[in-house]
Motif scaffolding. Structure first.
Motif, short mmCIF file in Angstrom:
data_model
loop_
_atom_site.label_atom_id
_atom_site.label_comp_id
_atom_site.label_asym_id
_atom_site.label_seq_id
_atom_site.Cartn_x
_atom_site.Cartn_y
_atom_site.Cartn_z
N UNK A 30 -3.71 -0.45 9.07
CA UNK A 30 -4.56 0.01 7.97
C UNK A 30 -5.98 0.27 8.42
N UNK A 31 -6.53 -0.62 9.26
CA UNK A 31 -7.90 -0.42 9.76
C UNK A 31 -7.98 0.81 10.66
N UNK A 32 -6.94 1.03 11.47
CA UNK A 32 -6.94 2.17 12.38
C UNK A 32 -6.84 3.50 11.62
N UNK A 33 -6.01 3.50 10.56
CA UNK A 33 -5.85 4.73 9.80
C UNK A 33 -7.05 5.02 8.91
N UNK A 34 -7.63 3.94 8.36
CA UNK A 34 -8.79 4.13 7.49
C UNK A 34 -8.51 5.10 6.36
N UNK A 35 -7.35 4.96 5.74
CA UNK A 35 -6.87 5.98 4.82
C UNK A 35 -7.62 6.05 3.50
N UNK A 36 -8.27 4.97 3.11
CA UNK A 36 -8.94 4.96 1.82
C UNK A 36 -7.97 4.99 0.65
N UNK A 37 -6.77 4.46 0.86
CA UNK A 37 -5.76 4.46 -0.19
C UNK A 37 -5.85 3.18 -1.01
N UNK A 38 -6.16 3.26 -2.28
CA UNK A 38 -6.25 2.03 -3.08
C UNK A 38 -4.88 1.47 -3.36
N UNK A 39 -4.83 0.18 -3.62
CA UNK A 39 -3.56 -0.45 -3.98
C UNK A 39 -3.11 0.05 -5.34
N UNK A 40 -1.83 0.38 -5.48
CA UNK A 40 -1.34 0.82 -6.79
C UNK A 40 -1.36 -0.32 -7.79
N UNK A 41 -1.32 0.01 -9.06
CA UNK A 41 -1.31 -1.02 -10.10
C UNK A 41 -0.05 -1.86 -9.98
N UNK A 42 -0.19 -3.13 -10.32
CA UNK A 42 0.97 -4.02 -10.29
C UNK A 42 1.89 -3.73 -11.47
#
Length: 434
Positions: free
Chosen positions: A81-93
């Motif tokens: 995740x740190x390497x990709x740095x995607x900026x993808x937020x966690x989806x809602x539970x």
């Protein structure tokens, strides 16, 4: 299975991350019967664990085969995740009450099934019958941190018949059948399928007709389901977003014959691999892609839906080892309406294309194809003659607009956990040659 997911979610929480664990315990039984006996029998089992983590706006992912509780899986996912740095937020539970574990299908190859299959291969002297049976079972768990885990057990039975007839030539036909019930598939084989395939192999073993003259073309469902696989990516939202779908921007347009529908529904009564939710936990419900020939939408996963500002259709599916979810159908069926008819026209000779032998050229973006195939000529009185080896060329998207009727016999083609179903169809605009 839940012990490993509890451990991984707790470990991720200790490192300040949100997480989701997918686990699959998969079993496969296979046997091959020929000449009235069981030639080979194999059973295998495998497990896989996939972990998704969200931290500081980044999404990370890691897979562990053979699965289990391993803290290094969390560290690997966080590093990705740190390497990709995607900026993808966690989806809602997910919200709501916990579901009880569900057993949707549990096919098994016991001794009674083995004897039944072996008996079916004790054929006539001029015909060799080989049956290859496979029963797949999967126990799937999806556990999002802070939510009750989802669980289901499902499976599918697959039977491949390989029929070789010896006449003036050698005639060969292969056919794959699928179902969630072993008994239901075998009843079809015993009642009609094996006799029909044996008769077809004998026709293909006869001398081909000297001239290929016909009025209409019928693509058997076995062939149509394979050809339609070329069009499937065009109905996936990831293809639209990446500029690879010729259907992008055409929602609401007519792209198929009137009366033609296309619906993806993994929980349909005739789906051979029922699943209540996809590999991201989205509930599977019928998704209509074509309605009366008009394009209504596309299949999507959680990620592609978020990117397009819509909601997932429950089409996020992992590979056999738990790879990251991609957009795939579950049970995608072409369903012609009665208006298209289910019988050939009177007094006409039919070229029935019964088996695709390989693709000379095919393009999943344009839909162009050229394949080798076997075919039979069916005269107006119903007699079948060997049409020999042919080539068949066209465009699968054009084909959808040129379907004039269907034979009502649904056939399936499989790609991992995805199934495409189609009846045989009468179609125009195809190029046929020898």
């Amino acid at each position: 299975m839940s012990e490993a997911s509890d451990f991984l979610n707790a470990t991720a929480a200790d490192r300040g991350a949100d997480s989701e664990v997918w686990e699959n315990a998969h079993e496969t039984d296979e046997l091959v019967c020929r000449g009235g006996a069981v030639e080979r029998r194999v059973s295998t089992a495998a497990t896989a664990t996939a972990l998704t983590v969200w931290q500081d706006g980044c999404e990370g992912y890691a897979v562990h085969v053979p699965g289990g509780a391993d803290a290094s899986l969390v560290d690997t996912a966080l590093a990705v995740g740190r390497a990709l740095g995607s900026g993808t937020p966690a989806p809602a539970r997910r919200t709501g009450r916990a579901e009880e574990p569900r057993t949707l299908a549990d096919p098994r190859l016991d001794e009674a099934v083995a004897r039944r299959l072996a008996g079916l291969t004790a054929g006539a002297f001029d015909v060799d019958v080989e049956l290859r049976a496979r029963a797949d079972r999967s126990g799937v768990l999806l556990h999002r941190a802070g939510c009750e885990p989802l669980r289901h057990t499902t499976g599918t039975f697959q039977l491949q018949a390989r029929i070789t007839a010896k006449g003036r030539r050698v005639g060969f036909i292969a056919h794959q059948m699928f179902g969630r019930s072993v008994d239901a598939v075998l009843k079809d084989v015993e009642a009609t399928e094996l006799d029909d395939l044996t008769a077809l192999a004998r026709v293909l073993a006869s001398e081909p007709v000297p001239r290929l003259t016909h009025d209409d073309v019928l693509l058997d469902g076995r062939v149509m389901a394979k050809l339609f696989m070329l069009a499937v990516p065009a109905f996936q939202l990831d293809s639209v977003l990446e500029g690879r779908s010729p259907l992008a921007g055409r929602t609401g347009e007519r792209i198929g014959s009137a009366g033609l529908s296309l619906v993806d529904d993994p929980m349909a009564a005739d789906s051979p691999l029922p699943v209540p939710w996809d590999d991201e936990g989205t509930v599977c419900a019928p998704t209509t892609l074509l309605e009366d020939g008009v394009l209504r939408g596309f299949l999507s996963s959680r990620r592609t839906a978020a990117e397009a500002g819509t909601v997932s259709t429950g089409s996020g599916r992992r590979g056999s080892s738990g790879e990251m979810p991609t957009v795939q159908p579950g049970f995608l069926a072409l369903r012609p309406a009665a208006v298209l008819g289910d019988a050939p026209l009177d007094g006409r000779t039919l070229l029935k294309v019964v088996q695709a032998n390989g693709a000379h050229t095919s393009n999943v973006i344009t839909g162009d194809f050229s394949i080798g195939a076997n075919a039979v000529l069916v005269t107006p009185d119903g007699v079948q003659h060997n049409a020999g080896n042919i080539t068949l060329a066209g465009n699968v998207f054009d084909l959808l607009t040129r379907i004039d009727g269907h034979d009502g016999r649904q056939r399936l083609n499989r790609g991992h956990t995805s199934f495409v179903a189609s009846p045989g169809v009468w179609a125009t605009g195809l190029t046929v040659g020898r």
